[in-house]
Write an enzyme that holds these catalytic residues in place. Structure first.
Site, PDB file in Angstrom:
ATOM      1  N   HIS A  26     -53.023  16.739 -93.721  1.00 47.93           N
ATOM      2  CA  HIS A  26     -52.824  16.773 -92.261  1.00 47.93           C
ATOM      3  C   HIS A  26     -52.061  18.033 -91.872  1.00 47.93           C
ATOM      4  CE1 HIS A  26     -52.199  14.213 -88.400  1.00 47.93           C
ATOM      5  NE2 HIS A  26     -52.066  15.500 -88.118  1.00 47.93           N
TER       6      HIS A  26
ATOM      7  N   HIS B 122     -52.140  21.580 -89.141  1.00 52.74           N
ATOM      8  CA  HIS B 122     -52.710  22.276 -87.979  1.00 52.74           C
ATOM      9  C   HIS B 122     -52.612  23.779 -88.244  1.00 52.74           C
ATOM     10  CE1 HIS B 122     -52.939  18.584 -85.538  1.00 52.74           C
ATOM     11  NE2 HIS B 122     -51.837  18.241 -86.204  1.00 52.74           N
TER      12      HIS B 122
ATOM     13  N   HIS C 222     -55.726   9.130 -85.061  1.00 49.61           N
ATOM     14  CA  HIS C 222     -54.450   9.400 -84.375  1.00 49.61           C
ATOM     15  C   HIS C 222     -54.247   8.184 -83.476  1.00 49.61           C
ATOM     16  CE1 HIS C 222     -51.654  11.920 -81.763  1.00 49.61           C
ATOM     17  NE2 HIS C 222     -51.992  10.943 -80.948  1.00 49.61           N
TER      18      HIS C 222
ATOM     19  N   ASP D 274     -48.227  16.882 -91.550  1.00 52.85           N
ATOM     20  CA  ASP D 274     -48.503  17.037 -90.114  1.00 52.85           C
ATOM     21  C   ASP D 274     -47.885  18.349 -89.603  1.00 52.85           C
ATOM     22  OD1 ASP D 274     -49.413  16.740 -87.537  1.00 52.85           O
ATOM     23  OD2 ASP D 274     -48.134  15.044 -87.030  1.00 52.85           O
TER      24      ASP D 274
HETATM   25  C1  NCD Z   1     -49.722  17.817 -83.294  1.00 51.89           C
HETATM   26  C2  NCD Z   1     -50.058  19.212 -82.789  1.00 51.89           C
HETATM   27  O1  NCD Z   1     -49.148  19.914 -82.339  1.00 51.89           O
HETATM   28  O2  NCD Z   1     -51.210  19.634 -82.875  1.00 51.89           O
HETATM   29  N1  NCD Z   1     -48.431  17.461 -82.798  1.00 51.89           N
HETATM   30  C3  NCD Z   1     -47.617  16.485 -83.256  1.00 51.89           C
HETATM   31  O3  NCD Z   1     -46.558  16.277 -82.682  1.00 51.89           O
HETATM   32  N2  NCD Z   1     -47.924  15.761 -84.324  1.00 51.89           N
HETATM   33  C4  NCD Z   1     -50.799  16.867 -82.903  1.00 51.89           C
HETATM   34  C5  NCD Z   1     -50.880  15.598 -83.727  1.00 51.89           C
HETATM   35  O4  NCD Z   1     -50.841  15.622 -84.976  1.00 51.89           O
HETATM   36  O5  NCD Z   1     -51.042  14.537 -83.132  1.00 51.89           O
HETATM   37 ZN    ZN Z   2     -51.878  13.238 -84.494  1.00 53.07          ZN
END
Ligand code: NCD
Ligand code: ZN
Length: 428
Positions: A63, A65, A182, A308
């Site tokens: 996970h 981004h 999610h 995450d």
């Molecule tokens: C994530 C993002 O910034 O893309 N933010 C978060 O607080 N976890 C989005 C997500 O994982 O839901």
């Molecule tokens: Zn998320």
């Protein structure tokens, strides 16, 4: 040929720690001779002395981004995958909430091309469930799969329509794509910016009740029961979610789950100073939730630890708390914070490593995450005992939004190998 000697080997398939050397040939694990037995002959051999270190399969973060395409000022595929290597990760699965979102094959292929050009950690694209992540129309799962996606998720947004989620699960199973949820009921989380509880009342911020997560986790479990199709619950943060997933597993439903280190290392008290770097979705919860997450990890209810990793620039974080973006970076702190659980006795070291390698690999349908002979030599060499202050200058991500900056952490990766080659080394 490469010989890693004198280390402690952790193979999550065996679930034990052993005093074994590793011999790597042609980029693959050739043999695991007991310490002191292997005698190299003649040919050129590179030696790594891992005395006092732990040798583990390259970690996999399911996970992350990476923000590319579209938000390159927060992170790029290159900067994110370099941070991954520094954190001991040789693979990352990246979420689709980019701009444009990864809802079609061209974007999936773009991500893979950029990842190959960067040449750091391996990248596994997670495509969107719905076109534009709008929750209205399913994406073309078959085409995305052919383009290289290995899971689907609308992460960043919930799939509001239960009917659409049902179809996603059915098409996901048909195409061999894990569906990642999610889990958030936006009518309940509303304008909330932190966990709804004593602290939110005390400091005067709008709350997000734990029911906003629990309701959706229950829906996903119901849909897994209805369809018999697998579903994976992302970033579990509440005690009730853990309980619901426990019962689903007792029923043998195909439900798996992940949590992130901040949900077992911090609680809502971290918001008392209005630190926007601790603003994350789902929010840091109450102490009873932190305890439940740890129990869930210990008892195998929660299969995976994922960062995450959600980079945001100062433009989105150095603003009023209500206006700040949700998310925090985690690629370089996840291993240290997980090792803290080992020291607390919550997890044994092999199980902690399994949650960072073998388990996510199996959920995504990859064959990696172990040290069996013949497997590709993606490895991390960990110093479990080193104490260090985590500094902003250590951060290799483009964004520095971590609530752990300034904290003294223990244990980290010293050396990362991919295909038997050292691709990252900590400079002492
Ligand atoms: C994530 C993002 O910034 O893309 N933010 C978060 O607080 N976890 C989005 C997500 O994982 O839901
Ligand atoms: Zn998320």
């Amino acid at each position: 040929m490469l010989w890693i000697k004198n280390g402690q080997l952790v193979d999550p398939i065996k679930g034990v720690m052993e005093q074994l050397d590793l011999v790597i040939e042609d980029g693959r694990i050739a043999q695991q001779p007991p310490r002191g037995v292997f005698k190299p002959e003649g040919e050129q051999i590179e030696v790594i002395d891992a005395a006092g270190k732990v040798v583990v399969p390259g970690l996999l973060d399911m996970h992350v981004h990476l923000r590319e395409p579209g938000f390159e000022y927060k992170e790029t595929i290159a900067s994110g995958t370099l941070a991954a290597l520094a954190g001991g990760f040789t693979g990352v699965a990246c979420m689709p909430n980019t701009s444009p979102p990864n809802d079609c094959r061209a974007v999936t292929e773009f991500i893979l091309k950029k990842a190959a050009l960067a040449g750091f950690a391996r990248v596994y694209p997670i495509a969107a469930i719905s076109v534009g992540q709008k929750g209205e129309m399913l994406t073309d799962f078959g085409d995305l799969k052919e383009g290289g996606a290995l899971a689907v998720s609308d992460d960043g947004f919930p799939v509001v329509s239960s009917e659409l989620m049902r179809r996603a699960l059915e098409y996901g199973r048909y195409h061999g794509l894990m569906v990642i949820s999610h889990s958030e009921d936006r009518t309940l989380s509303g304008d909330g910016v932190m966990h709804e509880g004593f602290v939110s009342t005390r400091i005067g911020l709008a709350g997000i009740p734990d029911a906003a997560e629990d309701i959706m986790v229950y829906r996903e479990i119901s849909l897994a029961r209805l369809t018999g199709c697998p579903v994976h619950i992302a970033h579990v943060s509440t005690a009730t979610s853990v309980e619901l997933i426990r019962r689903a597993k007792e029923e043998n439903l195909p439900v798996t789950a992940e949590t992130a280190p901040h949900y077992f290392s911090l609680d809502h008290n971290a918001l008392r100073g209005y630190d926007t770097n601790a603003k994350v979705n789902p929010p840091l919860r109450a102490l009873k939730d932190v305890e439940a997450i740890k129990r869930g990890l210990a008892e195998g209810v929660i299969d995976v630890i994922a960062s995450d990793h959600a980079p945001h620039s100062v433009l989105e974080k150095e603003v009023e708390f209500d206006k700040a973006a949700f998310g925090l970076i985690g690629l370089q702190t996840t291993l240290s914070l997980t090792l803290e659980l080992v020291r607390e006795g919550v997890l044994g070291l092999p199980e902690a490593i399994a949650k960072l390698s073998l388990r996510p690999s199996r959920i995504l349908g990859l064959g990696s995450g172990h040290l069996e002979a013949g497997s590709i030599a993606d490895l991390a060499v960990i110093d479990p005992d080193v104490e260090y202050e985590f500094k902003a200058s250590d951060v290799l991500s483009k964004s520095k939004n971590s609530p752990f900056i300034g904290r003294v952490l223990k244990g980290r990766s010293d050396l990362t190998l991919m295909g038997g080659k050292v691709v990252w080394r900590r400079i002492p």
